[in-house]
Write a protein that holds these residues in place. Structure first.
Motif, mmCIF file in Angstrom:
data_model
loop_
_atom_site.group_PDB
_atom_site.id
_atom_site.type_symbol
_atom_site.label_atom_id
_atom_site.label_comp_id
_atom_site.label_asym_id
_atom_site.label_seq_id
_atom_site.Cartn_x
_atom_site.Cartn_y
_atom_site.Cartn_z
ATOM 1 N N LEU A 75 0.731 -1.159 -0.001
ATOM 2 C CA LEU A 75 -0.123 -0.002 0.041
ATOM 3 C C LEU A 75 0.718 1.521 0.025
ATOM 4 N N ASN A 76 0.813 2.063 -1.043
ATOM 5 C CA ASN A 76 1.372 3.397 -0.921
ATOM 6 C C ASN A 76 0.525 4.463 -1.119
ATOM 7 N N LEU A 77 0.789 5.439 -0.314
ATOM 8 C CA LEU A 77 0.024 6.814 -0.265
ATOM 9 C C LEU A 77 0.860 7.855 -0.780
ATOM 10 N N ARG A 78 0.402 8.686 -1.629
ATOM 11 C CA ARG A 78 0.865 10.028 -1.994
ATOM 12 C C ARG A 78 0.012 11.264 -1.395
ATOM 13 N N TYR A 79 0.746 12.287 -1.186
ATOM 14 C CA TYR A 79 0.105 13.381 -0.348
ATOM 15 C C TYR A 79 0.097 14.525 -1.189
ATOM 16 N N LEU A 80 -0.621 15.700 -0.947
ATOM 17 C CA LEU A 80 -0.431 17.068 -1.636
ATOM 18 C C LEU A 80 0.811 17.678 -1.311
ATOM 19 N N ASN A 81 1.046 18.416 -2.238
ATOM 20 C CA ASN A 81 2.562 19.209 -2.122
ATOM 21 C C ASN A 81 2.248 20.169 -1.025
ATOM 22 N N TYR A 96 -2.430 0.328 -4.517
ATOM 23 C CA TYR A 96 -2.279 -1.056 -4.070
ATOM 24 C C TYR A 96 -1.592 -1.870 -5.189
ATOM 25 N N THR A 97 -0.536 -2.708 -4.636
ATOM 26 C CA THR A 97 0.269 -3.453 -5.443
ATOM 27 C C THR A 97 0.218 -5.024 -4.965
ATOM 28 N N HIS A 98 0.098 -6.061 -5.851
ATOM 29 C CA HIS A 98 -0.051 -7.479 -5.485
ATOM 30 C C HIS A 98 1.181 -8.160 -6.365
ATOM 31 N N LEU A 99 2.065 -8.711 -5.451
ATOM 32 C CA LEU A 99 3.102 -9.362 -6.374
ATOM 33 C C LEU A 99 2.934 -11.033 -5.828
ATOM 34 N N ASP A 100 3.141 -11.841 -6.690
ATOM 35 C CA ASP A 100 3.200 -13.367 -6.494
ATOM 36 C C ASP A 100 4.467 -13.647 -5.731
ATOM 37 N N PRO A 101 4.488 -14.793 -5.405
ATOM 38 C CA PRO A 101 5.796 -15.375 -4.362
ATOM 39 C C PRO A 101 7.251 -15.327 -5.224
ATOM 40 N N LEU A 102 7.193 -15.051 -6.687
ATOM 41 C CA LEU A 102 8.214 -14.957 -7.352
ATOM 42 C C LEU A 102 8.860 -13.477 -7.682
ATOM 43 N N GLY A 103 7.843 -12.490 -7.044
ATOM 44 C CA GLY A 103 8.099 -11.299 -7.221
ATOM 45 C C GLY A 103 7.515 -10.496 -8.356
ATOM 46 N N ARG A 104 6.795 -11.303 -9.247
ATOM 47 C CA ARG A 104 6.110 -10.824 -10.472
ATOM 48 C C ARG A 104 4.808 -10.059 -10.098
ATOM 49 N N THR A 105 4.603 -8.928 -10.626
ATOM 50 C CA THR A 105 3.436 -8.052 -10.263
ATOM 51 C C THR A 105 2.095 -8.601 -11.087
ATOM 52 N N LEU A 106 1.281 -8.977 -10.092
ATOM 53 C CA LEU A 106 -0.140 -9.442 -10.616
ATOM 54 C C LEU A 106 -1.036 -8.362 -10.811
ATOM 55 N N SER A 107 -1.180 -7.479 -10.096
ATOM 56 C CA SER A 107 -2.071 -6.341 -10.233
ATOM 57 C C SER A 107 -1.730 -5.046 -9.332
ATOM 58 N N ILE A 108 -2.219 -4.068 -10.031
ATOM 59 C CA ILE A 108 -2.001 -2.595 -9.467
ATOM 60 C C ILE A 108 -3.240 -1.858 -9.404
ATOM 61 N N ASP A 109 -3.768 -1.453 -8.220
ATOM 62 C CA ASP A 109 -5.112 -0.654 -8.280
ATOM 63 C C ASP A 109 -4.646 0.732 -7.685
ATOM 64 N N HIS A 110 -4.902 1.727 -8.489
ATOM 65 C CA HIS A 110 -4.470 3.186 -8.187
ATOM 66 C C HIS A 110 -5.810 3.930 -8.229
ATOM 67 N N THR A 111 -6.063 4.693 -7.057
ATOM 68 C CA THR A 111 -7.135 5.548 -6.745
ATOM 69 C C THR A 111 -6.739 6.983 -6.579
ATOM 70 N N ASN A 112 -7.278 8.024 -7.193
ATOM 71 C CA ASN A 112 -7.040 9.409 -6.905
ATOM 72 C C ASN A 112 -8.122 10.016 -6.216
ATOM 73 N N LEU A 113 -7.746 10.480 -5.077
ATOM 74 C CA LEU A 113 -8.853 10.978 -3.970
ATOM 75 C C LEU A 113 -9.417 12.346 -4.185
ATOM 76 N N LYS A 114 -10.557 12.576 -3.853
ATOM 77 C CA LYS A 114 -11.058 13.791 -4.227
ATOM 78 C C LYS A 114 -10.983 14.867 -2.610
ATOM 79 N N THR A 115 -10.229 15.951 -2.694
ATOM 80 C CA THR A 115 -10.134 16.742 -1.642
ATOM 81 C C THR A 115 -10.323 18.214 -2.160
ATOM 82 N N ILE A 116 -10.144 19.226 -1.295
ATOM 83 C CA ILE A 116 -10.249 20.470 -1.296
ATOM 84 C C ILE A 116 -9.323 21.061 -2.650
ATOM 85 N N ARG A 128 -9.737 8.978 -12.135
ATOM 86 C CA ARG A 128 -9.994 8.614 -10.520
ATOM 87 C C ARG A 128 -9.516 7.340 -10.262
ATOM 88 N N GLN A 129 -9.762 6.379 -10.594
ATOM 89 C CA GLN A 129 -9.362 5.029 -10.390
ATOM 90 C C GLN A 129 -8.793 4.237 -11.446
#
Length: 256
Positions: A75-81, A96-116, A128-129
């Motif tokens: 899980l990786n979070l990014r913040y406003l400047n 969100y990033t999911h890697l298999d036991p061999l270190g290969r990327t299975l999926s990446i889910d990216h969400t951009n959140l609404k704020t002020i 957005r997603q």
């Protein structure tokens, strides 16, 4: 700092402190599941340092879970400047990033959140997603699903053997839809179908070079227009179009 299990001597917990002006913070920490009480073998967090006014503050930056089977969830979070002086404690995106036991990327889910400061995200991201699924054998992108800021949903399926897109499906907020079929060998558009919310539709057939070959247009009032293009120069005309009434009678013919 390291804390060891008193019996086995193995590392049970480790963390790195950060000494601010007002307090001591945990910059990073890892907990090891030596007793096998959890589905993960190691659970790590990393915090991000920033200054809120005159106070040293930390915010969660990422979480890395090493599972018992060797796979990983990150899980990786990014913040406003911080220079924008909005809410530096609110994340602008979550990945969100999911890697298999061999270190290969299975999926990446990216969400951009609404704020002020959503207008800032409009400049940084066009969605957005977004979720991406990878083929574990080749590492190639297999599927991408995207929700855009305007409400448009787009799904793209890829041929993992060639890396070319195979099919694209788009749906707008008003319910209209577009489907596009591609030749997975070279990525050339093969067929396109659009369906409107008023009952109209448009079907387009393309040749192997991506040239428009045949069109069937169904209008909202029940009429239908069929157009054939002379791509092989077999006729004296370049295109031949017939408009049919809702009952099937020929209304007009256009030859170019």
């Amino acid at each position: 700092m390291i804390v060891r299990d008193p019996i086995s001597g193995l590392i049970d917990y480790e963390w790195m402190p950060f000494f601010g002006d007002n307090a001591v913070f945990v910059a990073s920490a890892t907990d090891y599941d030596l007793a096998g009480e959890h589905p993960w073998a190691a659970y790590s967090i990393r915090n991000d340092f920033y200054v809120s006014g005159t106070v040293d503050t930390f915010r969660l930056y990422d979480v890395d879970m090493l599972m018992d089977d060797g796979s990983r969830f990150i899980l990786n979070l990014r913040y406003l400047n911080d220079r924008l002086d909005f809410r530096p404690d609110l994340p602008s995106s979550v990945t969100y990033t999911h890697l298999d036991p061999l270190g290969r990327t299975l999926s990446i889910d990216h969400t951009n959140l609404k704020t002020i400061a959503e207008f800032v995200f409009e400049e940084q991201y066009d969605f957005r997603q977004q979720g991406t699924v990878y083929d574990p054998a080749s590492g190639q992108v297999d599927y991408i699903s995207t929700l855009h800021h305007d409400g448009r949903r787009e799904s793209i399926d890829y041929d993992v053997s060639t890396g070319q897109r195979d099919y694209l499906f788009t749906q707008w907020e008003d319910g209209s839809m577009l489907g596009e079929d591609y030749n997975p060998a070279n990525g050339v558009l093969d067929y396109r179908r659009y369906v409107g919310t008023d009952g109209s539709s448009l079907d387009e057939d393309y040749d192997s070079q991506g040239r428009l070959n045949y069109v069937v247009e169904r209008l909202a009032d029940g009429q239908m227009r069929v157009t054939d293009y002379d791509l092989l120069n077999e006729h004296a005309w370049a295109s031949y179009s017939i408009l049919y009434a809702a009952g099937g009678q020929i209304v007009s013919v256009a030859v170019l």
